[in-house]
Design a protein around this motif. Sequence first.
Motif, mmCIF file in Angstrom:
data_model
loop_
_atom_site.group_PDB
_atom_site.id
_atom_site.type_symbol
_atom_site.label_atom_id
_atom_site.label_comp_id
_atom_site.label_asym_id
_atom_site.label_seq_id
_atom_site.Cartn_x
_atom_site.Cartn_y
_atom_site.Cartn_z
ATOM 1 N N SER A 34 1.210 4.964 19.948
ATOM 2 C CA SER A 34 0.611 3.815 20.624
ATOM 3 C C SER A 34 0.247 2.707 19.624
ATOM 4 C CB SER A 34 -0.632 4.269 21.392
ATOM 5 O OG SER A 34 -1.265 3.176 21.988
ATOM 6 N N VAL A 35 -0.384 3.112 18.527
ATOM 7 C CA VAL A 35 -0.763 2.137 17.493
ATOM 8 C C VAL A 35 0.478 1.510 16.880
ATOM 9 C CG1 VAL A 35 -1.822 1.892 15.208
ATOM 10 C CG2 VAL A 35 -2.993 3.179 16.996
ATOM 11 N N ALA A 36 1.498 2.315 16.605
ATOM 12 C CA ALA A 36 2.726 1.785 16.004
ATOM 13 C C ALA A 36 3.365 0.738 16.913
ATOM 14 C CB ALA A 36 3.711 2.915 15.719
ATOM 15 N N ARG A 37 3.396 1.007 18.199
ATOM 16 C CA ARG A 37 4.010 0.050 19.133
ATOM 17 C C ARG A 37 3.243 -1.265 19.198
ATOM 18 N NH1 ARG A 37 5.554 4.542 23.423
ATOM 19 N NH2 ARG A 37 7.660 4.944 22.664
ATOM 20 N N SER A 38 1.942 -1.201 19.072
ATOM 21 C CA SER A 38 1.169 -2.439 19.148
ATOM 22 C C SER A 38 1.036 -3.142 17.800
ATOM 23 C CB SER A 38 -0.215 -2.167 19.735
ATOM 24 O OG SER A 38 -0.981 -1.357 18.872
ATOM 25 N N GLU A 39 0.912 -2.385 16.721
ATOM 26 C CA GLU A 39 0.628 -2.986 15.414
ATOM 27 C C GLU A 39 1.855 -3.332 14.580
ATOM 28 O OE1 GLU A 39 -2.338 -4.048 14.380
ATOM 29 O OE2 GLU A 39 -3.199 -3.364 16.269
ATOM 30 N N LEU A 40 2.918 -2.535 14.661
ATOM 31 C CA LEU A 40 4.096 -2.828 13.836
ATOM 32 C C LEU A 40 4.679 -4.213 14.110
ATOM 33 C CD1 LEU A 40 5.934 0.585 13.468
ATOM 34 C CD2 LEU A 40 4.810 -0.767 11.695
ATOM 35 N N PRO A 41 4.821 -4.637 15.369
ATOM 36 C CA PRO A 41 5.317 -6.005 15.582
ATOM 37 C C PRO A 41 4.390 -7.065 14.984
ATOM 38 C CG PRO A 41 5.519 -4.732 17.600
ATOM 39 C CD PRO A 41 4.712 -3.900 16.631
ATOM 40 N N ARG A 42 3.085 -6.860 15.070
ATOM 41 C CA ARG A 42 2.138 -7.817 14.481
ATOM 42 C C ARG A 42 2.256 -7.840 12.970
ATOM 43 N NH1 ARG A 42 -3.733 -6.831 16.576
ATOM 44 N NH2 ARG A 42 -3.994 -8.609 15.220
ATOM 45 N N LEU A 43 2.370 -6.660 12.363
ATOM 46 C CA LEU A 43 2.493 -6.595 10.910
ATOM 47 C C LEU A 43 3.798 -7.214 10.423
ATOM 48 C CD1 LEU A 43 1.043 -3.025 10.305
ATOM 49 C CD2 LEU A 43 -0.012 -5.209 9.669
ATOM 50 N N THR A 44 4.894 -6.946 11.123
ATOM 51 C CA THR A 44 6.174 -7.527 10.691
ATOM 52 C C THR A 44 6.168 -9.042 10.867
ATOM 53 O OG1 THR A 44 7.171 -7.038 12.840
ATOM 54 C CG2 THR A 44 7.540 -5.440 11.072
ATOM 55 N N GLU A 45 5.569 -9.532 11.936
ATOM 56 C CA GLU A 45 5.479 -10.988 12.107
ATOM 57 C C GLU A 45 4.593 -11.613 11.034
ATOM 58 O OE1 GLU A 45 7.247 -13.165 13.964
ATOM 59 O OE2 GLU A 45 8.394 -11.337 14.324
ATOM 60 N N GLY A 46 3.533 -10.921 10.658
ATOM 61 C CA GLY A 46 2.680 -11.413 9.577
ATOM 62 C C GLY A 46 3.427 -11.491 8.260
ATOM 63 N N TRP A 47 4.191 -10.444 7.935
ATOM 64 C CA TRP A 47 5.017 -10.467 6.717
ATOM 65 C C TRP A 47 6.018 -11.619 6.787
ATOM 66 C CZ3 TRP A 47 4.818 -8.494 2.023
ATOM 67 C CH2 TRP A 47 4.046 -7.356 1.788
ATOM 68 N N ARG A 48 6.675 -11.776 7.935
ATOM 69 C CA ARG A 48 7.666 -12.853 8.063
ATOM 70 C C ARG A 48 7.035 -14.225 7.848
ATOM 71 N NH1 ARG A 48 9.914 -9.473 12.506
ATOM 72 N NH2 ARG A 48 11.917 -8.742 11.723
ATOM 73 N N ALA A 49 5.871 -14.453 8.438
ATOM 74 C CA ALA A 49 5.199 -15.747 8.280
ATOM 75 C C ALA A 49 4.825 -15.988 6.818
ATOM 76 C CB ALA A 49 3.963 -15.807 9.171
ATOM 77 N N MET A 50 4.302 -14.958 6.170
ATOM 78 C CA MET A 50 3.918 -15.115 4.773
ATOM 79 C C MET A 50 5.140 -15.355 3.893
ATOM 80 S SD MET A 50 1.549 -12.681 2.375
ATOM 81 C CE MET A 50 2.332 -11.221 2.997
ATOM 82 N N LEU A 51 6.206 -14.601 4.124
ATOM 83 C CA LEU A 51 7.410 -14.767 3.311
ATOM 84 C C LEU A 51 8.078 -16.116 3.565
ATOM 85 C CD1 LEU A 51 8.817 -11.151 3.523
ATOM 86 C CD2 LEU A 51 7.718 -12.249 1.549
ATOM 87 N N GLN A 52 8.029 -16.596 4.798
ATOM 88 C CA GLN A 52 8.600 -17.916 5.109
ATOM 89 C C GLN A 52 7.902 -19.003 4.294
ATOM 90 O OE1 GLN A 52 11.272 -18.441 7.105
ATOM 91 N NE2 GLN A 52 11.209 -20.558 6.445
ATOM 92 N N ALA A 53 6.588 -18.874 4.127
ATOM 93 C CA ALA A 53 5.841 -19.855 3.333
ATOM 94 C C ALA A 53 6.229 -19.791 1.855
ATOM 95 C CB ALA A 53 4.340 -19.620 3.486
ATOM 96 N N HIS A 54 6.836 -18.694 1.426
ATOM 97 C CA HIS A 54 7.215 -18.515 0.025
ATOM 98 C C HIS A 54 8.732 -18.591 -0.185
ATOM 99 C CE1 HIS A 54 3.203 -17.483 -1.564
ATOM 100 N NE2 HIS A 54 2.990 -17.096 -0.311
ATOM 101 N N GLU A 55 9.459 -19.082 0.809
ATOM 102 C CA GLU A 55 10.908 -19.281 0.656
ATOM 103 C C GLU A 55 11.154 -20.329 -0.426
ATOM 104 O OE1 GLU A 55 14.056 -18.346 2.011
ATOM 105 O OE2 GLU A 55 12.883 -16.590 2.564
ATOM 106 N N PRO A 56 12.113 -20.097 -1.315
ATOM 107 C CA PRO A 56 12.366 -21.081 -2.378
ATOM 108 C C PRO A 56 12.875 -22.406 -1.831
ATOM 109 C CG PRO A 56 13.847 -19.169 -2.556
ATOM 110 C CD PRO A 56 12.948 -18.920 -1.402
ATOM 111 N N ASP A 57 12.493 -23.478 -2.516
ATOM 112 C CA ASP A 57 12.985 -24.801 -2.138
ATOM 113 C C ASP A 57 14.363 -25.041 -2.760
ATOM 114 O OD1 ASP A 57 12.502 -25.407 -4.824
ATOM 115 O OD2 ASP A 57 10.699 -26.565 -4.413
ATOM 116 N N GLU A 58 14.862 -26.267 -2.649
ATOM 117 C CA GLU A 58 16.208 -26.582 -3.140
ATOM 118 C C GLU A 58 16.349 -26.413 -4.649
ATOM 119 O OE1 GLU A 58 13.621 -30.112 -3.066
ATOM 120 O OE2 GLU A 58 14.258 -28.748 -1.468
ATOM 121 N N ARG A 59 15.239 -26.415 -5.396
ATOM 122 C CA ARG A 59 15.281 -26.210 -6.847
ATOM 123 C C ARG A 59 15.097 -24.744 -7.228
ATOM 124 N NH1 ARG A 59 10.886 -30.616 -8.464
ATOM 125 N NH2 ARG A 59 9.880 -29.349 -6.898
ATOM 126 N N GLY A 60 14.876 -23.875 -6.233
ATOM 127 C CA GLY A 60 14.656 -22.469 -6.524
ATOM 128 C C GLY A 60 13.222 -22.141 -6.876
#
Length: 138
Positions: A34-60
């Motif tokens: 039950s916890v995995a079904r509710s929390e894993l999507p939230r955790l993966t979306e949190g990781w995605r949002a954080m990683l998106q903010a750290h995507e390299p720009d055109e200079r790397g």
Amino acid sequence: MDQVLGQVLRNAVWERLDMLSDLANRADAQSLVSVARSELPRLTEGWRAMLQAHEPDERGDCPTCSTRWHRCKAPCSVWQVAHEHLVAGGLAPQARTAVRAQEEAHPTRRRVPNQARRATPAETTGRHALVNPRAVTA
């Protein structure tokens, strides 16, 4: 006031992580599903949002970790930690990584799990107390 808000946010995150760790270690199988079904999507979306903010720009460079005076080349420490925890997992070599080297160079920035870190003066009134009443001035 920003310092108090920052402490409130940090405490909320630490408490949530503590709660999830406790559930993972102590819950029965049905509760874990039950916890995995509710929390894993939230955790993966949190990781995605954080990683998106750290995507390299055109200079790397990482736009979030870079400053006007110091450019941080990709992959930044956030991407390195993501890879270490999400991809390499327990199979990652125990050698001193760039992230560990950075933590050792800047011990005040080091992220330590709540169980191992020492309480700050603002946390002396409880496990995750918000503010030491003596430290707040009107």
